[in-house]
Motif scaffolding. Structure first.
Motif, short mmCIF file in Angstrom:
data_model
loop_
_atom_site.label_atom_id
_atom_site.label_comp_id
_atom_site.label_asym_id
_atom_site.label_seq_id
_atom_site.Cartn_x
_atom_site.Cartn_y
_atom_site.Cartn_z
N VAL A 238 0.83 -1.20 0.00
CA VAL A 238 0.00 0.00 0.00
C VAL A 238 0.87 1.26 0.00
N THR A 239 1.90 1.26 0.84
CA THR A 239 2.79 2.43 0.91
C THR A 239 3.48 2.67 -0.42
N SER A 240 3.98 1.60 -1.04
CA SER A 240 4.66 1.73 -2.34
C SER A 240 3.69 2.23 -3.41
N SER A 241 2.45 1.76 -3.36
CA SER A 241 1.45 2.20 -4.34
C SER A 241 1.16 3.69 -4.20
N PRO A 296 4.46 2.94 7.95
CA PRO A 296 4.92 2.06 6.87
C PRO A 296 5.72 0.84 7.31
N HIS A 297 6.16 0.81 8.56
CA HIS A 297 6.96 -0.31 9.07
C HIS A 297 8.21 -0.54 8.22
N ASN A 298 8.72 0.49 7.63
CA ASN A 298 9.98 0.44 6.88
C ASN A 298 10.47 1.87 6.75
N LEU A 299 11.62 2.16 7.32
CA LEU A 299 12.10 3.54 7.35
C LEU A 299 12.39 4.09 5.96
N TYR A 300 12.87 3.24 5.07
CA TYR A 300 13.21 3.71 3.73
C TYR A 300 11.95 4.08 2.95
N LEU A 301 10.91 3.24 3.07
CA LEU A 301 9.63 3.59 2.46
C LEU A 301 9.04 4.83 3.12
N GLN A 302 9.24 4.96 4.42
CA GLN A 302 8.73 6.12 5.13
C GLN A 302 9.39 7.40 4.63
N LEU A 310 13.91 11.93 -3.99
CA LEU A 310 14.95 12.94 -3.74
C LEU A 310 15.35 12.92 -2.27
N GLY A 311 14.36 12.83 -1.40
CA GLY A 311 14.66 12.78 0.03
C GLY A 311 15.42 11.53 0.41
N LEU A 312 15.06 10.39 -0.17
CA LEU A 312 15.77 9.14 0.13
C LEU A 312 17.23 9.23 -0.32
N SER A 313 17.45 9.82 -1.49
CA SER A 313 18.82 9.96 -2.00
C SER A 313 19.67 10.80 -1.05
N ASN A 358 11.14 -1.39 10.59
CA ASN A 358 10.56 -0.37 11.47
C ASN A 358 10.72 1.01 10.86
N GLY A 359 9.84 1.90 11.24
CA GLY A 359 9.93 3.27 10.78
C GLY A 359 9.98 4.23 11.96
N LEU A 360 9.22 5.31 11.86
CA LEU A 360 9.02 6.25 12.97
C LEU A 360 10.27 7.04 13.33
N TRP A 361 11.29 7.08 12.49
CA TRP A 361 12.52 7.81 12.77
C TRP A 361 13.12 7.41 14.11
#
Length: 388
Positions: A238-241, A296-302, A310-313, A358-361
């Motif tokens: 869902v997050t990726s979509s 998202p339960h994934n920091l990179y997806l978050q 751009l932010g991930l890079s 995990n996410g949530l910084w």
């Protein structure tokens, strides 16, 4: 008390700089520049999402202002491991007290202590690692403090093992192993492995169900049948979509709008019409979660969800620059520099691994604190090289 202490520190910092005209003394270099770029990307993502502007400003304040202030204050004030050590010891002491309270919950079933359990394993990923890194690598500590840290590790380890979270234990082990190999602490490495084996044998006698759970990441069936993993796969879908609809700069700061977005974009209905178990689990997750309850339960997806590709890079550049400074500092072979660099390496490895589940910084404050001190030390090294 933590919030009061933090904001008093912020007020004191700015009062000294603005009223007493104490110099800012902000170092330059790849880490501060990468942090500046990250901040600019956050504001860009705010600007391109006017529909969420009020929400995004609020979320930026909740999730990121504190981290940025920690980085700024550390960059201006903490220039060595000697100055950083008391702060790390204070963090270790606070986390050890929390672990002691949790022992009362697990062994005495005092339900009033239940709030101390929330997020414990995720915090332990970073604070247990820092405790272990100081105990193993910091030869500048007096013997009695090393003994105190050893006791703190035992206190922290018991509720961590009883908690049942798998990713934190894997991340802690990987981070400390990488740091020990880099520092060539072979004796500590083999001793640690022996302690783990003894601990697992003891746990197998007392809590065989926990041993089965901790062994599950190494079983193929876990990734085909485990409800937690399958639910995460559905959440990631869902997050990726949603990300595909705003790929460059995301939806702006704040992960808490994930569930409302999933509902408004019709993903509850799409998931309900699927026969896949992972989709049904994700359907139940998003259907039952309101604003701020689904992540998202994934920091990179978050990161991509909030600030786009751009932010991930820029975020990965920041982590890479921090690692580069740590390795460069380790090469000096100065004891305090070695302790700082190995602690940073262990923390970075934990951060990278934990981010997959995990996410949530989580852990950002400790990471940014150490990254700022690394940047200061790298700047000092560069100035010394220029003088030579």
């Amino acid at each position: 008390m933590m919030n009061i202490a933090f904001w008093l520190a912020v007020l004191t910092f700015f009062w000294q700089r603005l009223s007493k005209r104490k110099p800012w003394a902000i170092s330059t270099g790849p880490v501060p520049y990468a942090m500046l770029a990250m901040t600019m990307v956050f504001f860009l993502s705010l600007a391109v999402n006017p529909a969420w502007l009020s929400n995004n400003l609020h979320e930026f304040w909740k999730d990121h202002v504190r981290n940025l202030l920690v980085f700024l204050m550390a960059l201006s004030s903490i220039r060595s491991m000697q100055a950083l050590r008391p702060l790390l010891m204070a963090a270790v002491a606070g986390f050890t007290v929390r672990a002691l309270l949790l022992l009362g919950l697990y062994w005495g079933d005092f339900q009033a202590l239940l709030p101390y359990r929330k997020g414990f394993a995720l915090d332990a990923t970073f604070l247990f690692t820092i405790t272990a890194a100081l105990f193993l690598f910091d030869k500048g500590l007096p013997r009695y403090l090393r003994l105190v840290l050893g006791g703190a590790l035992l206190v922290q380890a018991v509720p961590l093992m009883l908690h049942g979270s798998r990713t934190p234990l894997l991340a802690i082990a990987a981070g400390l192993i990488v740091a020990a190999v880099l520092g060539r602490y072979w004796k500590w490495l083999f001793t640690g492995l022996l302690v783990v084996v003894v601990g697992l044998v003891g746990m197998a006698q007392a809590h065989p169900d926990l041993v089965t759970r901790y062994a599950s990441p190494f079983s193929e069936q876990t990734y085909q049948q485990d409800s937690s993993f399958l639910e995460r796969r559905g959440i990631w879908f869902v997050t990726s979509s949603l990300i595909r609809e705003h790929p460059l700069l995301g939806y702006g700061p704040g992960w808490r709008k994930l569930a409302p977005l999933a509902r408004s974009e019709g993903y509850i209905e799409k998931l309900a019409g699927s026969g896949e178990r992972q989709d049904m689990l994700a359907h139940d997750y998003f259907r039952d979660k309101g604003y701020g309850k689904a992540n998202p339960h994934n920091l990179y997806l978050q990161v991509v969800f909030e600030t786009g590709l751009l932010g991930l890079s820029v975020y990965l550049v920041f982590l890479s620059c921090t690692l580069w400074c740590a390795i460069r500092l380790w090469g000096t072979r100065i004891q305090d520099n070695t302790t700082l660099s190995l602690t940073a390496v262990a923390l970075l490895v934990c951060y990278l691994i934990t981010g997959f589940a995990n996410g949530l910084w989580a852990g950002s404050v400790m990471l940014l604190l150490i990254a700022a001190v690394l940047a200061n030390q790298a700047c000092t090294m560069g100035a010394a090289g220029d003088s030579a």
